[in-house]
Scaffold this active site. Structure first.
Site, PDB file in Angstrom:
ATOM      1  N   SER A 177      -7.001   6.543   4.406  1.00 42.31           N
ATOM      2  CA  SER A 177      -7.607   7.414   5.305  1.00 42.31           C
ATOM      3  C   SER A 177      -7.799   7.115   6.764  1.00 42.31           C
ATOM      4  CB  SER A 177      -9.293   7.793   4.984  1.00 42.31           C
ATOM      5  OG  SER A 177      -9.962   8.384   5.900  1.00 42.31           O
ATOM      6  N   ASP A 182     -12.627  -5.136   4.282  1.00 32.15           N
ATOM      7  CA  ASP A 182     -12.851  -5.551   2.900  1.00 32.15           C
ATOM      8  C   ASP A 182     -13.874  -6.725   2.614  1.00 32.15           C
ATOM      9  OD1 ASP A 182     -11.311  -3.259   3.136  1.00 32.15           O
ATOM     10  OD2 ASP A 182      -9.651  -4.132   1.844  1.00 32.15           O
ATOM     11  N   TYR A 235      -7.309 -12.430   5.772  1.00 35.51           N
ATOM     12  CA  TYR A 235      -7.447 -11.060   5.746  1.00 35.51           C
ATOM     13  C   TYR A 235      -8.591 -11.032   6.852  1.00 35.51           C
ATOM     14  CZ  TYR A 235      -6.894  -6.665   2.876  1.00 35.51           C
ATOM     15  OH  TYR A 235      -6.408  -5.592   2.737  1.00 35.51           O
ATOM     16  N   TYR A 281       0.165   0.186  -7.075  1.00 36.81           N
ATOM     17  CA  TYR A 281      -1.176  -0.258  -6.546  1.00 36.81           C
ATOM     18  C   TYR A 281      -2.226  -0.236  -7.692  1.00 36.81           C
ATOM     19  CZ  TYR A 281      -4.915  -0.556  -3.139  1.00 36.81           C
ATOM     20  OH  TYR A 281      -6.455  -0.912  -2.725  1.00 36.81           O
ATOM     21  N   TYR A 301       0.786  -1.047  -0.006  1.00 35.48           N
ATOM     22  CA  TYR A 301       0.090  -0.117  -0.098  1.00 35.48           C
ATOM     23  C   TYR A 301       0.930   1.398  -0.023  1.00 35.48           C
ATOM     24  CZ  TYR A 301      -2.930  -3.492   2.173  1.00 35.48           C
ATOM     25  OH  TYR A 301      -3.607  -4.755   2.679  1.00 35.48           O
ATOM     26  N   GLN A 330       3.744  -2.776   8.478  1.00 35.82           N
ATOM     27  CA  GLN A 330       2.604  -1.929   8.226  1.00 35.82           C
ATOM     28  C   GLN A 330       2.464  -0.743   9.467  1.00 35.82           C
ATOM     29  OE1 GLN A 330       0.143  -3.097   6.110  1.00 35.82           O
ATOM     30  NE2 GLN A 330      -1.703  -1.743   6.675  1.00 35.82           N
ATOM     31  N   GLU A 384       0.544  -6.759   9.263  1.00 42.66           N
ATOM     32  CA  GLU A 384      -0.776  -6.021   8.932  1.00 42.66           C
ATOM     33  C   GLU A 384      -1.917  -6.771   9.856  1.00 42.66           C
ATOM     34  OE1 GLU A 384      -1.985  -6.503   4.722  1.00 42.66           O
ATOM     35  OE2 GLU A 384      -3.583  -5.125   4.977  1.00 42.66           O
TER      36      GLU A 384
END
Ligand code: 9WN
Length: 454
Positions: free
Chosen positions: A47, A188, A383, A94, A42, A442, A427
C-alpha cells in the site's frame, strides 16, 4: 561484513543516469496495472509503496501513476480500509500469502478478488494524489484532463479511506491512529515496538511457518542479519493469526489482539495527507474539504501532544496508556504533521542534523537513520533498527520543505541523491559504509529518486 565495495569505490551515476535507471527499474517491476514492491522479496503490491511508486511514475506518466492508485483502491474493503498487500495471482514466493490471511473467507467486508492482507499501512496516498495533480499541471492538455477525471472518479474511495481511519482507527478521537501490528506502521521491527511486542506471546500450539523472506534475500546475496529476527517473526505471524480469529473486525480486534499502539508517524502522515487532499478538493471542486481539514487538525494536535520540549514525538501503548519514547525516526513526526511552534521546530531540526542523527561524523551520507546511532537498540544493518531508508529521507525532505526549513531540506536532498547515485536502488543502506542492503531493485527507492530529481 560483506564484500560489497564501499560507496567510495563503487561507480557513481550522474543525475541523468540516475533518472534513466530509476525509470528502467520501475518499468522492469511493472506488471501492467501494478508495480511489484521488489521482484524477489516482495512480488506483490504494497500500500504505501504504491503511493511512493505513483509519485515517481507521475514524473514519467501521470496516467500510469493513476493506474497504480486505481489498482490499490480497487482492492479497498467495504469498510473503506485500504489493505497493506494486494496479492498478484499465481505468485507464491511471499509468506504470509493469501491462504494464511484468508480475508475473503472470514471477513464479509474484504473483497474475494483480488486477495489482500488484512492490515493497513501509513496513509500517504493523498500526498501522491496531490503530486500527480501537480505533475499534470505541466502535462499536455489531454493528459491533464484525463488526470483530473480519474482523480474525480477515485475521490469517493479516497474519502472512504480517510473516514475509515478517522472513525475506526481513532474511535476515541485522540488524533492518533491505532495499529494492531508492527507491519501496519511500515517500520516493522523498529525499536518503537520492542516493549509492546513483549506482550505478544504466541499460543503454545502455534506452529510458525517457513520464512520465505530469508530465502528470497539469500538468493540476492543478503544475510539474515539484515531482516527481523526469528523471535520477532513468530510474533508477526501470531498477530496475523489473532487478527484472522478476530475476522479483521476493528471492534473485536481492539478487545482481543495483543498489540494495540497509537502510531505517531502514521498519524502525522494522515494529518499531512488529509491536508493535501483538502487542497485537491478545493482545486477540483470536490466534496469533503472541510471534513479533511478537520482530520488534519485533529491528528496534528494528537501528534503534537506526544512531543517533548525538543518537539520529539512518541507512540502510545493503548493497552496501558504508557507513552513509549524511543530514539527512532518516528520522533520527527511533527516535521510531517506541521504545527510545531517555531522554537520547538528549530530544536527538532537541530536534533535531526545533530551527530545523534544525520550528522553523525561516521556516516557515508548525512541522512536520517531509522534508529539513532546513539540508541542501545541501534543496529546498522538490521532493517528498521538503524539503516537509512530512501522513502523516509524523502518524507523528511518533504516535511522540511513544507515547514519552511528549505536549507536543511536542500542538504538532505543532495545527500539522498548522492546515496542513490550507486544505481542499485536498494531497499535500505548501511549508514556508515553506504552499502546497499535488503531487496534490490526496490521500486519505491527508484520512485523517490525520480521525484527528488524532478
Ligand atoms: C511487511 C514492501 C514492504 C514495506 C515495509 C517494509 C517491508 C514487509 C515485509 O516491505 O515490510 O509488510 O515482509 O518485511 O518494512 O515498510 O512497505 O516494500
Amino acid at each position: 561484513m560483506s564484500a560489497t565495495p564501499s560507496t567510495r569505490t563503487r561507480a557513481r551515476l550522474t543525475r541523468t543516469q540516475i533518472a534513466a535507471r530509476a525509470a528502467y527499474v520501475l518499468a522492469g517491476n511493472d506488471r501492467g496495472r501494478l508495480t511489484v514492491a521488489a521482484p524477489q522479496l516482495y512480488p506483490h503490491m504494497w500500500s504505501w509503496d504504491a503511493a511512493f511508486i505513483a509519485m515517481g511514475l507521475a514524473r514519467v506518466s501521470t496516467g500510469r501513476a493513476l493506474t497504480e492508485l486505481e489498482t490499490l483502491l480497487g482492492a479497498q474493503w467495504r469498510t473503506g480500509m485500504v489493505p497493506h498487500i494486494v496479492f498478484t495471482e499465481g505468485e507464491t514466493g511471499y509468506e504470509p500469502g493469501p491462504h494464511r490471511w484468508a480475508c475473503g473467507r472470514v471477513c464479509p467486508d474484504a473483497p474475494r478478488r483480488p486477495a489482500t492482507s488484512g492490515l493497513i499501512q501509513p496513509p500517504v496516498h493523498g500526498v501522491a494524489v496531490r503530486r500527480i495533480l501537480d505533475a499534470a499541471h505541466g502535462a499536455p492538455a489531454a493528459e491533464r484532463r484525463d488526470a483530473t477525471e480519474r482523480i474525480r472518479a477515485m475521490w469517493p474511495r479516497l474519502l472512504a479511506w480517510h473516514r475509515y481511519l478517522a472513525e475506526r482507527r481513532d474511535p476515541e478521537r485522540r488524533g492518533l491512529l491505532t495499529i494492531y501490528h508492527g507491519w501496519e506502521s511500515g517500520l516493522d521491527d523498529s525499536p518503537r515496538w520492542d516493549a509492546p511486542y513483549k506482550n505478544v506471546v504466541p499460543a503454545p500450539e502455534f506452529v510458525p511457518f517457513r520464512r520465505a523472506d530469508l530465502h528470497a534475500l539469500g538468493a540476492l546475496g543478503g544475510a539474515a542479519a539484515q531482516r527481523p529476527s526469528d523471535a520477532e517473526y513468530v510474533k508477526y505471524q501470531w498477530l496475523v493469526e489473532e487478527l484472522r480469529r478476530a475476522r479483521y473486525d476493528d471492534a473485536t480486534a481492539r478487545r482481543t489482539v495483543s498489540f494495540r499502539m497509537a502510531d505517531v508517524l502514521s498519524s502525522a502522515l494522515f494529518a499531512a495527507a488529509s491536508e493535501e487532499l483538502a487542497t485537491v478538493a478545493d482545486e477540483l471542486g470536490l466534496s469533503g474539504a472541510e471534513e479533511l481539514i478537520g482530520y488534519a487538525d485533529r491528528f496534528r494536535r494528537g501528534v503534537l501532544e506526544t512531543a517533548d520540549d525538543r518537539g520529539f514525538a512518541a507512540d502510545v501503548d493503548l493497552r496501558t496508556g504508557e507513552v513509549i519514547r524511543t530514539q527512532t525516526v518516528a520522533g520527527f513526526a511533527p516535521l510531517l504533521s506541521g504545527g510545531l511552534d517555531p522554537d520547538r521546530r528549530r530544536a527538532l531540526v537541530e536534533t535531526l542534523v545533530s551527530a545523534d542523527w544525520c550528522g553523525h561524523p561516521g556516516f557515508a551520507h548525512a541522512l536520517p537513520p531509522s534508529t539513532s546511532p546513539s540508541s542501545s537498540a541501534f543496529d546498522p544493518v538490521r532493517y528498521w533498527r538503524g539503516p537509512q531508508w530512501p522513502p523516509m529521507s524523502w518524507l523528511l525532505i518533504w516535511g522540511l520543505e513544507r515547514s519552511g526549513e528549505q536549507e536543511t531540506a536542500l542538504a538532505l536532498r543532495e545527500a539522498a541523491l548522492d546515496q542513490l547515485a550507486d544505481g542499485v536502488f536498494a531497499e535500505y543502506y548501511h549508514p556508515f559504509t553506504g552499502e546497499p542492503l535488503g531487496a534490490r531493485p526496490q521500486s519505491w527507492t527508484a520512485a523517490v529518486a525520480l521525484d527528488l530529481l524532478a
